[in-house]
Design a protein around this motif. Structure first.
Motif, PDB file in Angstrom:
ATOM      1  N   MET A  57       0.812  -1.191   0.000  1.00  0.00           N
ATOM      2  CA  MET A  57       0.000   0.000   0.000  1.00  0.00           C
ATOM      3  C   MET A  57       0.861   1.263   0.000  1.00  0.00           C
ATOM      4  O   MET A  57       0.426   2.281  -0.476  1.00  0.00           O
ATOM      5  N   VAL A  58       2.061   1.210   0.542  1.00  0.00           N
ATOM      6  CA  VAL A  58       2.907   2.392   0.642  1.00  0.00           C
ATOM      7  C   VAL A  58       3.034   3.057  -0.720  1.00  0.00           C
ATOM      8  O   VAL A  58       3.327   2.416  -1.716  1.00  0.00           O
ATOM      9  N   GLY A  59       2.801   4.372  -0.773  1.00  0.00           N
ATOM     10  CA  GLY A  59       2.895   5.121  -2.017  1.00  0.00           C
ATOM     11  C   GLY A  59       1.618   5.118  -2.832  1.00  0.00           C
ATOM     12  O   GLY A  59       1.436   5.972  -3.684  1.00  0.00           O
ATOM     13  N   ASP A  60       0.713   4.188  -2.559  1.00  0.00           N
ATOM     14  CA  ASP A  60      -0.540   4.115  -3.297  1.00  0.00           C
ATOM     15  C   ASP A  60      -1.718   4.650  -2.492  1.00  0.00           C
ATOM     16  O   ASP A  60      -2.846   4.628  -2.966  1.00  0.00           O
ATOM     17  N   ASP A  61      -1.484   5.125  -1.310  1.00  0.00           N
ATOM     18  CA  ASP A  61      -2.545   5.593  -0.422  1.00  0.00           C
ATOM     19  C   ASP A  61      -3.226   6.820  -1.032  1.00  0.00           C
ATOM     20  O   ASP A  61      -2.584   7.842  -1.263  1.00  0.00           O
ATOM     21  N   PRO A  62      -4.535   6.762  -1.274  1.00  0.00           N
ATOM     22  CA  PRO A  62      -5.230   7.910  -1.855  1.00  0.00           C
ATOM     23  C   PRO A  62      -5.294   9.105  -0.904  1.00  0.00           C
ATOM     24  O   PRO A  62      -5.602  10.217  -1.320  1.00  0.00           O
ATOM     25  N   HIS A  63      -4.966   8.891   0.362  1.00  0.00           N
ATOM     26  CA  HIS A  63      -5.031   9.969   1.346  1.00  0.00           C
ATOM     27  C   HIS A  63      -3.751  10.809   1.381  1.00  0.00           C
ATOM     28  O   HIS A  63      -3.673  11.786   2.125  1.00  0.00           O
ATOM     29  N   LEU A  64      -2.779  10.460   0.538  1.00  0.00           N
ATOM     30  CA  LEU A  64      -1.544  11.242   0.481  1.00  0.00           C
ATOM     31  C   LEU A  64      -1.803  12.681   0.064  1.00  0.00           C
ATOM     32  O   LEU A  64      -0.986  13.565   0.352  1.00  0.00           O
ATOM     33  N   VAL A  65      -2.937  12.952  -0.555  1.00  0.00           N
ATOM     34  CA  VAL A  65      -3.272  14.321  -0.959  1.00  0.00           C
ATOM     35  C   VAL A  65      -3.458  15.239   0.243  1.00  0.00           C
ATOM     36  O   VAL A  65      -3.427  16.460   0.102  1.00  0.00           O
ATOM     37  N   PHE A  66      -3.630  14.669   1.423  1.00  0.00           N
ATOM     38  CA  PHE A  66      -3.788  15.468   2.640  1.00  0.00           C
ATOM     39  C   PHE A  66      -2.456  15.988   3.174  1.00  0.00           C
ATOM     40  O   PHE A  66      -2.435  16.827   4.066  1.00  0.00           O
ATOM     41  N   ILE A  67      -1.352  15.487   2.644  1.00  0.00           N
ATOM     42  CA  ILE A  67      -0.035  15.924   3.106  1.00  0.00           C
ATOM     43  C   ILE A  67       0.276  17.303   2.530  1.00  0.00           C
ATOM     44  O   ILE A  67       0.161  17.517   1.329  1.00  0.00           O
TER      45      ILE A  67
END
Length: 87
Positions: free
Chosen positions: A1-11
């Motif tokens: 999952m690392v790098g594919d998390d759709p929640h990375l946009v919150f960073i």
């Protein structure tokens, strides 16, 4: 999952810990913590799930900021509280 998390946009790039070295909610409440995590959306520092109050998790759910990074020396991992997985 690392790098594919759709929640990375919150960073938010360049976010800095608001209270390096302390859990701001534990300080306010007079409680202790084990390890610290920083919210990568707003920089709030909270205590980990091994701490009695679990402030980082509480902030993630209340504020809707799902991703934290460890503030422990030598640790660079991030955690997504929505997916319960590394981000």
């Amino acid at each position: 999952m690392v790098g594919d998390d759709p929640h990375l946009v919150f960073i938010h790039p360049g976010v800095r810990p608001r209270t390096p070295g302390v859990c701001e909610d534990c300080v306010r409440a007079g409680t202790t913590w084990m390890h610290l995590r920083v919210c990568l959306t707003c920089g709030k520092v909270g205590c980990c799930d091994s701490s009695p109050m679990r402030h980082a998790r509480a902030h993630a759910h209340v504020a809707g900021h799902p991703i934290v990074q460890s503030l422990e020396p030598g640790e660079w991992w991030r955690w997504c509280y929505i997916d319960e997985d590394y981000a």
